[in-house]
Design a protein around this motif. Structure first.
Motif, short mmCIF file in Angstrom:
data_model
loop_
_atom_site.label_atom_id
_atom_site.label_comp_id
_atom_site.label_asym_id
_atom_site.label_seq_id
_atom_site.Cartn_x
_atom_site.Cartn_y
_atom_site.Cartn_z
N ARG A 41 0.80 -1.22 0.00
CA ARG A 41 0.00 0.00 0.00
C ARG A 41 0.84 1.27 0.00
N GLY A 42 2.17 1.14 -0.07
CA GLY A 42 3.02 2.31 -0.04
C GLY A 42 3.19 2.90 1.35
N GLN A 43 2.72 2.21 2.37
CA GLN A 43 2.82 2.70 3.74
C GLN A 43 4.15 2.28 4.35
N LYS A 44 4.62 3.07 5.30
CA LYS A 44 5.88 2.79 5.99
C LYS A 44 5.57 2.35 7.42
N LEU A 45 6.21 1.27 7.81
CA LEU A 45 6.02 0.72 9.15
C LEU A 45 7.38 0.43 9.75
N LYS A 46 7.57 0.84 11.00
CA LYS A 46 8.86 0.60 11.66
C LYS A 46 8.62 0.27 13.12
N LEU A 47 9.23 -0.83 13.57
CA LEU A 47 9.20 -1.25 14.96
C LEU A 47 10.63 -1.28 15.47
N THR A 48 10.89 -0.67 16.60
CA THR A 48 12.25 -0.60 17.14
C THR A 48 12.26 -1.00 18.60
N VAL A 49 13.32 -1.69 18.96
CA VAL A 49 13.59 -2.02 20.36
C VAL A 49 15.06 -1.71 20.60
N SER A 50 15.33 -0.85 21.57
CA SER A 50 16.70 -0.47 21.87
C SER A 50 16.91 -0.59 23.37
N THR A 51 17.90 -1.39 23.73
CA THR A 51 18.22 -1.57 25.15
C THR A 51 19.65 -1.15 25.39
N ALA A 52 19.83 0.09 25.77
CA ALA A 52 21.15 0.60 26.09
C ALA A 52 21.41 0.49 27.58
N GLU A 53 22.62 0.81 27.97
CA GLU A 53 23.00 0.69 29.38
C GLU A 53 22.14 1.58 30.27
N ASP A 54 21.81 2.76 29.78
CA ASP A 54 21.05 3.71 30.59
C ASP A 54 19.70 4.07 29.98
N ALA A 55 19.26 3.33 28.98
CA ALA A 55 17.97 3.67 28.36
C ALA A 55 17.40 2.46 27.66
N GLN A 56 16.09 2.27 27.79
CA GLN A 56 15.37 1.25 27.05
C GLN A 56 14.23 1.95 26.32
N ARG A 57 14.19 1.73 25.00
CA ARG A 57 13.17 2.41 24.19
C ARG A 57 12.47 1.39 23.30
N TYR A 58 11.15 1.56 23.18
CA TYR A 58 10.34 0.72 22.32
C TYR A 58 9.48 1.66 21.49
N GLY A 59 9.57 1.51 20.19
CA GLY A 59 8.89 2.46 19.33
C GLY A 59 8.09 1.80 18.21
N PHE A 60 7.03 2.48 17.83
CA PHE A 60 6.19 2.08 16.70
C PHE A 60 5.95 3.33 15.85
N ASP A 106 5.79 5.74 21.44
CA ASP A 106 7.08 5.48 22.07
C ASP A 106 6.90 5.24 23.56
N TYR A 107 7.66 4.27 24.03
CA TYR A 107 7.76 4.04 25.46
C TYR A 107 9.24 3.97 25.80
N ALA A 108 9.66 4.75 26.79
CA ALA A 108 11.08 4.83 27.12
C ALA A 108 11.28 4.88 28.62
N GLU A 109 12.28 4.13 29.07
CA GLU A 109 12.76 4.22 30.44
C GLU A 109 14.22 4.63 30.37
N THR A 110 14.55 5.74 31.02
CA THR A 110 15.93 6.25 30.94
C THR A 110 16.49 6.42 32.34
N SER A 111 17.77 6.14 32.43
CA SER A 111 18.53 6.40 33.65
C SER A 111 19.61 7.40 33.26
N SER A 112 19.29 8.67 33.40
CA SER A 112 20.12 9.73 32.85
C SER A 112 21.52 9.72 33.45
N SER A 113 22.51 9.81 32.56
CA SER A 113 23.91 9.88 33.01
C SER A 113 24.32 11.31 33.33
#
Length: 785
Positions: free
Chosen positions: A472-491, A510-517
């Motif tokens: 359909r020409g639509q763009k879809l992106k799912l991301t999961v990122s687990t860094a030392e000080d941040a976890q992000r989940y995106g749609f 987006d859902y994110a949990e961050t432990s700011s440095s």
């Protein structure tokens, strides 16, 4: 069970057992014909067969054989017609051998059928998998085996390897006989070594260096990542496309006499690489002279159309600018209700002052309409995705320029390996049918990798992206990122043509949990943001958005929190509900000068549509870029800023501007601006106002271009300040509230790698505050302007 194979290479291969049988069959027929026509007067001899006897056929019926032979019972035929019958049967591709033998009033036809293909397989292939090779083979399982077709298939496989840079690849078909007149068809592949392009060079170029011209070409020299980059292999078709790219490059810069006299490719002595050389004749650079408009249509005022031309006399000549002006005039004609208006540019050359006068002649074109648009080859992509790239629909006046532009838009989608758009006459001379033939390519990706951020640390990143979701020409992106000080989940989802209009709908979750440095607190954040964007001018686009931002700050066990941040944490969860807009003006692709571009952005968010806060947040950015010294050096200037006007709710550090290295280099995220040093802490508080300016230059370092490494220098100056409407508890120790401008200089190293363009920065702060947090070295994934 035994193996048979061709004796010669695939280009002239002959299937040995079948060839022997064919020679025997030919000899048999020759004897039969010789027996039938022993004397010169045989041409007049005729035969009449009351009975036709067919022997040897198992799958093909008698009637089908008689039909192909063209022989009817009881009809007199000549010896020549008998020979034609033999040729018809032999040419059918169904029989390994054919023999025709008259026996009085009976004609005996003896055939040996070709076997059927039981299985097709590939051996020796490692670079190209079985599925890809099967797609270029026309022979099919459970169908009649044809040696000629097998030979063509072998050549097609060899060509596929040649396109992949392995011109020494050889393919040899063989058969393995099975019972019940079946065979296994096996293609034995010898892949050979990859033949790479060792050097790309140019002769006759004076205005632009070899390095600059290589950046124009789709073909690249073999470099450090030759196993990951496929464009360094020699493909003749790609070289032809490169020549057109060179012509377009010179034409867009006013070199109308530019010619490529030759493009030579020479094998190295070791026959493992190519030297490719383009012989270029640049000619002189021309500029626009006088621009005029004339009209032969009653009621069409030429002066009105002259007003829509934006190209100026004295500008460097470019055919694309002429096309753009014609498009503007045609759009005006549509608005004015003028049908079949055609604009023909007549160019007059002035060699004395090196200018080109352009006369735009407006006339009434032929009354030709678009009858229909036929789309073929799109197995996944829906027709409407391709069709909406056309400004014209069935029944509209036919405009060749619009069709060319539509073809470019189809190719730019990135969904197709190739796309051809042609027009042909329809059911009448006044009707045109537009044929669109496309070849699809993969549009999805699943990526596993690592991530690194100076503020969040090292982590693992997984993403799935599909640029043509469900065709359909639509763009879809799912991301999961687990860094030392941040976890992000995106749609992220984008519909580029909402309700069939030039309106893009986007949805971001987006859902994110961050432990700011850089601060003494953790955050948990949920963001929901739908957007609508649409063009408002030729280079302008407006985006509207709604944002739901749910943020909670929490204290970290192992840190000491300042009074201001402690007050923000005590406020608990806070919801921001806002609407906003963003306007962008971008001349990078449609500007008048191909060596320069401007990007302007301005946006505002208005919070207070429900939620716990009420404010107005304004941001602005201006970027200008210019390439000088024959486009070897790129100069770039950036100015950006923001203002936050708070009205209601708790103005927290997470809501204010925190400047990081992506905006101003030389400092950590939140490294400049007001800080809370109370209670033994050192929290960055951000500010309600910020402004940052940057000057930078990028230039070659003299290294081989295939390394993809260039250098740069930069100078950044910026400030973050103002804590108005921030609740500051008694006893707080705040520094930097009024702000001061910091100055940073540095050098950059740019490296184009298969994982993306990396940027390494080394910086030195010329002016800073004692409490600032410097970051003298950083690595980032570069974003192109």
């Amino acid at each position: 069970m035994h193996n048979d194979r061709w004796n010669k290479p695939t280009e002239t291969a002959v299937f040995t057992p079948f060839a022997k049988s064919l020679r025997s069959a030919s000899f048999c027929v020759m004897l039969s014909v010789a027996w039938l026509v022993p004397a010169p007067h045989a041409d007049a001899q005729s035969y009449q067969f009351n009975t036709v006897q067919i022997d040897g056929n198992e799958r093909i019926g008698d009637s089908a054989i008689l039909s192909r032979a063209g022989i009817a019972r009881g009809r007199a035929i000549s010896a020549g017609e008998l020979n034609d019958a033999y040729q018809n049967l032999q040419a059918s591709g169904l029989f390994e051998s054919v023999a025709l033998e008259p026996r009085g009033g009976t004609l005996v036809i003896t055939v040996v059928e070709f076997p059927t293909i039981n299985r097709i397989s590939f051996e020796g292939n490692a670079r190209i998998d079985d599925e890809a090779l099967a797609s270029v083979v026309d022979s099919d399982e459970r169908r009649v085996f044809n040696p000629t077709q097998a030979e063509k298939d072998a050549n097609a496989i060899a060509q596929a390897y040649s396109n992949d840079g392995r011109i020494a690849a050889r393919v040899q078909p063989k058969v393995i006989r099975r019972d019940q007149n079946r065979v296994d068809l096996v293609f034995e592949v010898f892949e050979g070594d990859n033949v790479e392009i060792e050097r790309l060079s140019f002769v006759g170029n004076r205005q632009y260096s070899d390095r600059r011209l290589r950046r124009v070409l789709g073909t690249k020299q073999a470099g450090l990542f030759r196993r990951l980059i496929k464009r360094d292999t020699f493909v003749p078709e790609r070289i032809e496309a490169d020549q057109q790219m060179l012509r377009d490059f010179y034409l867009s810069r006013g070199y109308v006499d530019m010619r490529i006299s030759a493009a030579n490719a020479q094998l190295t002595e070791e026959r493992d690489g190519y030297f490719v050389q383009f012989n270029v004749q640049e000619g002189q650079q021309f500029k626009f002279g006088e621009l005029t408009v004339t009209s032969t249509i009653n009621g069409v005022n030429a002066d009105d159309y002259r007003g829509v031309i934006k190209t100026k006399s004295g500008a460097v000549y470019s055919p694309s600018l002429v096309e753009t002006d014609i498009a503007r005039m045609e759009r005006k004609a549509i608005r004015d209700g003028v049908d079949f208006l055609r604009v023909e540019p007549v160019v007059t050359r002035n060699d004395r002052d090196l200018t080109l006068n352009v006369e735009y002649r407006i006339s009434r074109g032929p009354r030709v309409f678009v009858e229909r648009i036929d789309i073929e080859g799109n197995t996944t992509t829906l027709d409407r995705v391709v069709r909406r790239q056309f400004d014209s629909v069935e029944g509209d006046p036919f405009n060749p320029r619009e069709i060319r532009e539509s073809a470019e838009r189809i190719r730019a989608l990135g969904y197709f390996e190739s796309a051809e758009v042609n027009a042909r006459e329809g059911s009448s001379p006044e009707q045109v049918v537009v044929d669109v033939n496309v070849v699809e390519q993969p549009t999805g990706s699943l990526n596993f990798g690592g991530s690194f951020s100076s503020s969040d640390g090292i982590g693992v990143a997984v993403s799935f992206a599909e640029d043509n979701f469900l065709g359909r020409g639509q763009k879809l992106k799912l991301t999961v990122s687990t860094a030392e000080d941040a976890q992000r989940y995106g749609f992220n989802f984008i519909e580029p043509s909402l309700l069939g209009r030039d309106v893009a709908f986007g949805l971001n979750l987006d859902y994110a949990e961050t432990s700011s440095s850089y601060n003494s607190f953790d955050t948990e954040r949920i963001v929901f943001q739908p957007t609508l964007s649409f063009p408002v001018s030729e280079n302008g686009r407006l985006s509207l958005n709604y944002t739901y931002d749910d943020l909670e700050m929490s204290e970290r066990d192992d840190t000491t929190t300042g009074f201001v941040v402690a007050n923000d944490i005590a406020a608990g969860r806070q919801v921001t509900s806002s609407i906003g807009y963003n306007y962008s003006y971008d001349t990078r692709r449609a500007g008048l000068d191909p060596t320069s571009g401007v990007l302007l952005q301005f946006g505002q968010d208005f919070a207070g549509l429900g939620g716990d806060t009420k404010f107005v947040k304004t941001t602005a950015k201006a970027i200008g870029e210019k390439r000088i010294f024959n486009e070897e050096v790129t100069l770039r200037a950036t100015l950006q800023g923001g203002a936050l006007a708070w009205s209601e709710g708790n103005n927290r550090v997470s809501d204010r501007f925190l400047i990081g290295p992506s905006i101003m280099r030389g400092f950590e995220t939140g490294g400049i601006g007001p800080r809370d040093q109370s209670n033994g802490s050192d929290d960055s508080l951000g500010g309600n106002l910020f402004v940052v300016g940057s000057l930078e230059a990028e230039f070659p370092l003299g290294l081989p271009e295939e390394y993809g490494i260039s250098g740069g220098v930069f100078y950044d100056v910026g400030n973050v300040w103002n804590l108005d409407d921030v609740e500051i508890p008694l006893g707080s120790s705040i520094v930097g509230e009024s702000g001061s401008f910091r100055h940073v200089i540095g050098v950059s190293l740019f490296w184009d790698t298969p994982v993306g363009p990396l940027q390494f920065n080394v910086s030195k702060a010329l002016k800073k505050e004692d409490y600032d947090e410097e970051q003298k070295f950083e690595v980032t994934l570069r974003t192109d302007f």
